[in-house]
Motif scaffolding. Structure first.
Motif, PDB file in Angstrom:
ATOM      1  N   CYS A 138      36.482  47.156  40.084  1.00  0.00           N
ATOM      2  CA  CYS A 138      37.764  47.770  39.725  1.00  0.00           C
ATOM      3  C   CYS A 138      37.735  49.279  39.966  1.00  0.00           C
TER       4      CYS A 138
ATOM      5  N   THR B  74      30.920  41.155  33.396  1.00  0.00           N
ATOM      6  CA  THR B  74      31.974  42.162  33.306  1.00  0.00           C
ATOM      7  C   THR B  74      31.558  43.490  33.926  1.00  0.00           C
TER       8      THR B  74
ATOM      9  N   LEU C 182      32.655  43.296  37.479  1.00  0.00           N
ATOM     10  CA  LEU C 182      34.113  43.451  37.564  1.00  0.00           C
ATOM     11  C   LEU C 182      34.501  44.914  37.374  1.00  0.00           C
ATOM     12  N   ASP C 183      33.873  45.583  36.424  1.00  0.00           N
ATOM     13  CA  ASP C 183      34.163  46.992  36.163  1.00  0.00           C
ATOM     14  C   ASP C 183      33.853  47.856  37.381  1.00  0.00           C
TER      15      ASP C 183
ATOM     16  N   VAL D 178      41.595  44.561  36.384  1.00  0.00           N
ATOM     17  CA  VAL D 178      40.929  43.258  36.447  1.00  0.00           C
ATOM     18  C   VAL D 178      41.912  42.199  36.948  1.00  0.00           C
TER      19      VAL D 178
ATOM     20  N   THR E 143      30.342  35.776  37.351  1.00  0.00           N
ATOM     21  CA  THR E 143      29.664  37.073  37.314  1.00  0.00           C
ATOM     22  C   THR E 143      29.995  37.786  36.017  1.00  0.00           C
TER      23      THR E 143
ATOM     24  N   ILE F 105      30.697  36.110  45.556  1.00  0.00           N
ATOM     25  CA  ILE F 105      32.032  36.278  44.972  1.00  0.00           C
ATOM     26  C   ILE F 105      33.090  35.959  46.016  1.00  0.00           C
TER      27      ILE F 105
ATOM     28  N   PHE G 144      38.394  34.847  42.388  1.00  0.00           N
ATOM     29  CA  PHE G 144      38.274  36.266  42.706  1.00  0.00           C
ATOM     30  C   PHE G 144      39.177  36.599  43.878  1.00  0.00           C
TER      31      PHE G 144
ATOM     32  N   LEU H 297      41.991  41.759  40.517  1.00  0.00           N
ATOM     33  CA  LEU H 297      40.737  41.292  41.103  1.00  0.00           C
ATOM     34  C   LEU H 297      40.444  39.815  40.833  1.00  0.00           C
ATOM     35  N   VAL H 298      40.947  39.280  39.722  1.00  0.00           N
ATOM     36  CA  VAL H 298      40.701  37.882  39.372  1.00  0.00           C
ATOM     37  C   VAL H 298      41.982  37.228  38.887  1.00  0.00           C
TER      38      VAL H 298
END
Length: 91
Positions: free
Chosen positions: A75, A68, A71-72, A82, A66, A58, A22, A85-86
């Motif tokens: 973002c 999605t 992540l959403d 994404v 983690t 994280i 991450f 972020l990763v």
């Protein structure tokens, strides 16, 4: 009825183990620079609805996994993709 176990962990046979890393710290730094102020994990938590302890994991726990939805939310908060972020890295 038999069940089959499928291993979806990101491993490569000849190169060792791969992990998802991450880039939360980098995104925090960019947002702090853009906004010209310090941003705390508590502030991110309140804005995204993500538990502060999840954000801490994280940020600090290597190999943390983690969903999605998290992540959403991140973002949307950081205004990034994404991929920002990763990243997938081989060790």
């Amino acid at each position: 009825m038999s069940s089959t176990f499928v291993d979806f962990s990101p491993r490569t046979l000849s190169q060792g183990v791969s992990v998802i890393r991450f880039k939360l710290a980098e995104q925090l730094e960019k947002k702090q620079f853009r906004d010209s102020r310090r941003i705390t994990l508590q502030e991110v938590s309140e804005a995204t609805g993500i538990n502060r302890s999840t954000l801490s994991k994280i940020l600090n726990q290597k190999g943390y996994s983690t969903g999605t939805d998290v992540l959403d939310r991140l973002c949307n908060y950081f205004g990034c993709s994404v991929a920002d972020l990763v990243e997938h890295v081989s060790e």
